[in-house]
Write a protein that holds these residues in place. Structure first.
Motif, mmCIF file in Angstrom:
data_model
loop_
_atom_site.group_PDB
_atom_site.id
_atom_site.type_symbol
_atom_site.label_atom_id
_atom_site.label_comp_id
_atom_site.label_asym_id
_atom_site.label_seq_id
_atom_site.Cartn_x
_atom_site.Cartn_y
_atom_site.Cartn_z
ATOM 1 N N ILE A 268 0.487 -1.205 0.236
ATOM 2 C CA ILE A 268 0.419 -0.233 0.567
ATOM 3 C C ILE A 268 0.951 0.716 0.020
ATOM 4 O O ILE A 268 1.770 1.741 0.973
ATOM 5 C CB ILE A 268 -0.742 -0.065 1.250
ATOM 6 N N PRO A 269 1.243 1.987 -1.053
ATOM 7 C CA PRO A 269 1.524 3.486 -1.057
ATOM 8 C C PRO A 269 1.360 4.479 -0.526
ATOM 9 O O PRO A 269 -0.154 4.440 -0.469
ATOM 10 C CB PRO A 269 1.719 3.470 -2.549
ATOM 11 N N SER A 270 2.054 5.055 0.097
ATOM 12 C CA SER A 270 1.087 6.577 0.388
ATOM 13 C C SER A 270 1.831 7.443 -0.325
ATOM 14 O O SER A 270 2.527 7.464 -0.518
ATOM 15 C CB SER A 270 2.172 6.946 1.914
ATOM 16 N N THR A 271 0.972 8.030 -0.854
ATOM 17 C CA THR A 271 0.778 8.325 -2.635
ATOM 18 C C THR A 271 1.001 9.766 -2.486
ATOM 19 O O THR A 271 1.017 10.790 -2.270
ATOM 20 C CB THR A 271 -1.506 8.359 -3.092
ATOM 21 N N THR A 272 1.402 10.184 -3.652
ATOM 22 C CA THR A 272 1.522 11.729 -4.324
ATOM 23 C C THR A 272 0.235 12.651 -3.704
ATOM 24 O O THR A 272 0.761 13.645 -3.861
ATOM 25 C CB THR A 272 2.303 11.879 -6.101
ATOM 26 N N ALA A 273 -0.245 12.648 -4.419
ATOM 27 C CA ALA A 273 -1.925 12.937 -3.887
ATOM 28 C C ALA A 273 -2.129 13.161 -2.128
ATOM 29 O O ALA A 273 -2.221 14.910 -2.376
ATOM 30 C CB ALA A 273 -3.030 11.999 -4.165
ATOM 31 N N LEU A 274 -1.231 13.021 -1.375
ATOM 32 C CA LEU A 274 -1.964 12.800 -0.329
ATOM 33 C C LEU A 274 -0.424 13.289 0.361
ATOM 34 O O LEU A 274 -0.907 14.975 1.323
ATOM 35 C CB LEU A 274 -1.029 11.046 0.404
ATOM 36 N N ALA A 275 1.161 13.533 -0.367
ATOM 37 C CA ALA A 275 1.688 14.550 -0.387
ATOM 38 C C ALA A 275 1.111 15.736 -1.053
ATOM 39 O O ALA A 275 1.815 16.665 0.284
ATOM 40 C CB ALA A 275 3.466 14.666 -0.728
ATOM 41 N N THR A 276 0.323 15.883 -1.643
ATOM 42 C CA THR A 276 0.060 17.669 -2.579
ATOM 43 C C THR A 276 -0.839 17.811 -0.906
ATOM 44 O O THR A 276 -1.033 19.010 -1.231
ATOM 45 C CB THR A 276 -0.541 16.701 -3.607
ATOM 46 N N LEU A 277 -1.416 17.134 -0.419
ATOM 47 C CA LEU A 277 -2.730 18.014 0.698
ATOM 48 C C LEU A 277 -1.425 18.432 1.352
ATOM 49 O O LEU A 277 -1.844 19.341 2.033
ATOM 50 C CB LEU A 277 -3.311 16.918 1.042
ATOM 51 N N ASN A 278 -0.871 17.764 1.882
ATOM 52 C CA ASN A 278 -0.380 17.777 3.221
ATOM 53 C C ASN A 278 1.682 17.731 2.938
ATOM 54 O O ASN A 278 1.983 17.313 2.954
ATOM 55 C CB ASN A 278 -0.345 17.285 4.411
ATOM 56 N N ILE A 279 2.584 18.301 1.793
ATOM 57 C CA ILE A 279 3.491 18.357 1.844
ATOM 58 C C ILE A 279 4.585 17.912 3.446
ATOM 59 O O ILE A 279 5.756 16.807 3.362
ATOM 60 C CB ILE A 279 4.261 19.242 0.737
ATOM 61 N N LYS A 280 3.928 18.774 4.008
ATOM 62 C CA LYS A 280 5.361 18.581 5.081
ATOM 63 C C LYS A 280 5.547 17.115 5.530
ATOM 64 O O LYS A 280 6.707 16.776 5.994
ATOM 65 C CB LYS A 280 4.574 19.544 6.580
ATOM 66 N N GLU A 281 4.381 16.393 6.306
ATOM 67 C CA GLU A 281 4.469 15.250 6.637
ATOM 68 C C GLU A 281 3.281 13.868 6.132
ATOM 69 O O GLU A 281 3.315 13.221 6.832
ATOM 70 C CB GLU A 281 4.058 15.620 8.330
ATOM 71 N N GLY A 282 2.410 14.742 5.241
ATOM 72 C CA GLY A 282 1.418 13.869 4.656
ATOM 73 C C GLY A 282 1.815 12.467 4.482
ATOM 74 O O GLY A 282 1.229 10.947 4.892
ATOM 75 N N ARG A 283 2.544 12.040 3.905
ATOM 76 C CA ARG A 283 3.320 10.783 3.409
ATOM 77 C C ARG A 283 3.711 10.039 4.923
ATOM 78 O O ARG A 283 3.643 8.645 4.140
ATOM 79 C CB ARG A 283 5.023 11.113 2.190
ATOM 80 N N GLU A 284 4.708 10.504 5.308
ATOM 81 C CA GLU A 284 5.493 9.791 6.278
ATOM 82 C C GLU A 284 3.571 8.928 7.373
ATOM 83 O O GLU A 284 3.859 8.269 7.971
ATOM 84 C CB GLU A 284 6.155 10.932 7.986
ATOM 85 N N LEU A 285 3.093 10.473 7.396
ATOM 86 C CA LEU A 285 2.064 10.040 8.088
ATOM 87 C C LEU A 285 1.216 8.411 7.954
ATOM 88 O O LEU A 285 0.340 7.849 8.364
ATOM 89 C CB LEU A 285 0.856 10.896 8.629
ATOM 90 N N GLY A 286 1.033 8.653 6.062
ATOM 91 C CA GLY A 286 0.801 7.599 5.571
ATOM 92 C C GLY A 286 0.968 6.422 6.150
ATOM 93 O O GLY A 286 0.674 5.455 6.458
ATOM 94 N N LEU A 287 2.600 6.770 6.244
ATOM 95 C CA LEU A 287 3.187 4.808 6.046
ATOM 96 C C LEU A 287 3.011 4.964 7.922
ATOM 97 O O LEU A 287 3.538 3.532 8.038
ATOM 98 C CB LEU A 287 4.999 5.539 5.878
ATOM 99 N N GLN A 288 2.833 5.748 8.638
ATOM 100 C CA GLN A 288 2.150 5.334 10.325
ATOM 101 C C GLN A 288 0.607 4.800 10.060
ATOM 102 O O GLN A 288 0.666 4.573 11.664
ATOM 103 C CB GLN A 288 2.710 6.473 10.887
ATOM 104 N N ARG A 289 0.702 4.531 9.342
ATOM 105 C CA ARG A 289 -0.882 4.454 9.425
ATOM 106 C C ARG A 289 -1.897 3.553 8.426
ATOM 107 O O ARG A 289 -2.752 3.753 7.831
ATOM 108 C CB ARG A 289 -2.137 5.325 9.205
ATOM 109 N N GLY A 290 -1.032 2.699 7.870
ATOM 110 C CA GLY A 290 -0.915 1.131 7.269
ATOM 111 C C GLY A 290 -0.337 1.302 6.214
ATOM 112 O O GLY A 290 -0.057 0.366 5.015
#
Ligand code: 5AD
Ligand code: FES
Length: 349
Positions: A268-290
């Motif tokens: 399951i990727p932590s996606t670019t669209a998520l990083a686009t909404l929160n460039i600071k830590e969206g991707r990291e939070l995705g990786l910590q939530r599944g």
């Protein structure tokens, strides 16, 4: 998890309950796919597209968008970059572009498989079973095709019929790809105008029914030059449904966490669209939530801004080396090791 439970989680607002959801998703991720985060080098090989999806910035009617098609040599250079950066997979992605002929794609796959140790993932849209068979025989390992929403009526509303003259059935296509022995990936957009919580729950159940190897979900990000990006349309669509899930970060985290709980072994990727909404830590939070995958862009810098699926996309001003450096720093900051090898799922079917 039952449908009602999925819907309850999707509508949950209590912060401490949500903390429990994140913790459980993180635990299940750790137990099933470990701590390693696999890096998939994304090469956007063409921004031509013959389709008219109502949300996508690459749709054929966007005549003002400058179009590009990478040459096979350019793609090989990007694949070599991916090897240099230590990635185990390249993802060849494009709009639906018949200008990349099936035999040319097959040659490219053979070249990559012969010259590099990379796994090859294709994300080239709705092509024919014969083409998929040819590419699999050439050595392609995986295929990504998002079904976008499991609500058939909503799907048809935002996907005008293609050249074959009838609505596409991506669920059937995914089964076909599975029969051709690809690892299969799919996913949905979150917060499409008119979408309901019940739709999202059904999406999660469909992930499970398809026994997906890879699941990519991201927020719908309105593109102003598309039908779904126009203010009037958005308001109308929202006004008719009190049930509308927001296209925000929180809803995306909920879908990632619930995808992990329903499909514990999936990548399951932590996606670019998520990083686009929160460039600071969206991707990291995705990786910590599944999530357990990230897809650093390795497309040549000069083409990136033209692959404008939605506006203000993350990483369009950075080059491959920058994204590699950036992501490794981000993974280190949350104590997650970079995956070694191709990072395939072990099939449990
Ligand atoms: N917002 C968010 N995601 C989008 N995609 C396409 N357009 C948008 C948009 N406006 C997603 C689709 C597609 C993937 C490549 O990008 O889910 O399958
Ligand atoms: Fe591209 Fe951070 S991953 S800039």
């Amino acid at each position: 998890m039952k449908t009602a439970e999925l819907i309850a989680w999707l509508q949950e607002t209590d912060a401490s309950r949500l903390e429990q959801l994140w913790a459980e998703a993180d635990r299940v991720r750790h137990a099933n796919v470990g701590d390693e985060v696999h890096l998939r080098g994304l090469i956007e090989i063409s921004n031509y597209c013959i389709r008219r999806c109502a949300y996508c910035g690459l749709r054929v009617e966007r005549t003002e968008l400058a179009r590009y098609r990478m040459t096979p040599d350019e793609v090989m250079d990007s694949a070599r970059d991916a090897v240099k950066f230590g990635y185990g997979t390249v993802v060849l992605q494009a709009g639906e572009d018949p200008g990349w002929r099936a035999d040319e794609i097959a040659d490219l796959i053979r070249c990559i498989k012969c010259e590099t140790p990379l796994a090859v993932t294709l994300s080239l849209g709705e092509r024919t079973p014969d083409e998929w068979r040819l590419w699999r025989a050439a050595g392609a390992d995986r295929y990504l095709l998002r079904f976008e929403t499991s609500n058939r009526a909503r799907y048809d509303l935002i996907h005008p019929v293609g050249p074959q003259g009838r609505p596409s059935d991506r669920i059937a296509m995914l089964r076909e790809l599975r029969a051709l022995d690809y690892e299969i990936g799919s996913g949905v957009m979150i917060g499409i105008p008119g979408q309901t919580y019940a739709d999202l729950a059904r999406d999660l159940e469909t992930f499970r029914e398809l026994n997906l190897d890879m699941i990519g979900v991201g927020p719908f990000i309105p593109h102003p030059d598309t039908p779904l990006g126009q203010a009037g349309h958005r308001q109308d669509a929202c006004a008719t449904t009190a049930e509308q899930p927001p296209a925000n970060e929180l809803m995306t985290f909920k879908m990632i966490a619930l995808a992990r709980l329903t499909c514990p072994r999936a990548n399951i990727p932590s996606t670019t669209a998520l990083a686009t909404l929160n460039i600071k830590e969206g991707r990291e939070l995705g990786l910590q939530r599944g999530a357990n995958i990230v897809m650093p862009n390795v497309t040549p810098l000069k083409y990136r801004a033209l692959y404008e699926i939605y506006p203000a996309k993350a990483c369009i001003r950075e080059d491959g080396a920058h994204c590699n450096f950036c992501l490794r720093g981000r993974l280190a900051s949350i104590g997650r090791p970079v995956g070694k090898g191709q990072g395939s799922v072990r099939r449990d079917s």
